[in-house]
Scaffold this motif. Structure first.
Motif, mmCIF file in Angstrom:
data_model
loop_
_atom_site.group_PDB
_atom_site.id
_atom_site.type_symbol
_atom_site.label_atom_id
_atom_site.label_comp_id
_atom_site.label_asym_id
_atom_site.label_seq_id
_atom_site.Cartn_x
_atom_site.Cartn_y
_atom_site.Cartn_z
ATOM 1 N N SER A 9 41.986 35.543 45.473
ATOM 2 C CA SER A 9 43.239 35.270 44.756
ATOM 3 C C SER A 9 42.953 34.860 43.312
ATOM 4 O O SER A 9 43.729 35.173 42.412
ATOM 5 N N GLU A 12 42.288 38.065 41.508
ATOM 6 C CA GLU A 12 43.549 38.790 41.307
ATOM 7 C C GLU A 12 44.316 38.198 40.122
ATOM 8 O O GLU A 12 44.883 38.938 39.314
ATOM 9 N N THR A 109 35.799 42.399 37.612
ATOM 10 C CA THR A 109 37.263 42.289 37.563
ATOM 11 C C THR A 109 37.768 42.611 36.160
ATOM 12 O O THR A 109 38.756 43.330 36.005
#
Length: 162
Positions: A9, A12, A109
């Motif tokens: 999370s 994200e 990421t």
């Protein structure tokens, strides 16, 4: 102290912030102090002054524990960004120690969030004004390095031919 959110999370949220041009800070706790990675975007950090903690293009900087006067590695999105992220990861290996895999996940990421983005090249020539006297510095600041190199080589060829 509340438990940390799961890594997925957190990544994200990082992906969403990077896509939105927001800035982020990732810290790595080391025995000699805290090393950090700052990810600067044009929109600034969420909840801060919009003009602070920004960069004209997405920029990732690695700072050693204790700060220092300059970052150890910089990856800017207006250059070969994926290669610079790889270089930054290698420079980070001794700096972040056991948390290197976390840093690699963060950089992956960032790479994923920026895939397909068209980066804007920062403007140059801030020293040029419409009033005042012309200067060589102002003129040179408007040229790309390729243009400057071409002009120097052309001048050298003309001088050699004369």
């Amino acid at each position: 102290m509340p438990p940390s959110p799961p890594l997925s999370s957190t990544l994200e949220a990082l992906h969403t912030d990077v896509r939105a041009g927001r800035s982020c800070l990732v810290t790595f706790d080391r025995p000699e102090g805290i090393a950090w990675l700052d990810i600067l975007g044009p929109a600034g950090m969420r909840g801060n002054d919009p003009d602070s903690f920004t960069a004209p293009v997405l920029t990732v900087r690695l700072w050693p524990a204790g700060g220092g006067s300059a970052p150890l590695a910089v990856a800017a999105a207006n250059r070969d960004f994926p290669a610079e992220l790889d270089h930054l990861a290698e420079r980070a290996r001794p700096v972040v120690g056991d948390e290197w895999r976390l840093l690699v996940a963060v950089l992956a990421t960032v790479r994923d969030a920026t895939a397909g983005m068209r980066f804007r090249i920062p403007s140059v020539g801030d020293a040029v004004t419409e009033v005042g006297t012309p200067s060589g510095h102002a003129w040179a600041s408007c040229l790309t390095l390729g243009d400057l190199q071409s002009a120097i080589l052309r001048s050298a060829r003309l001088r050699a031919a004369a």
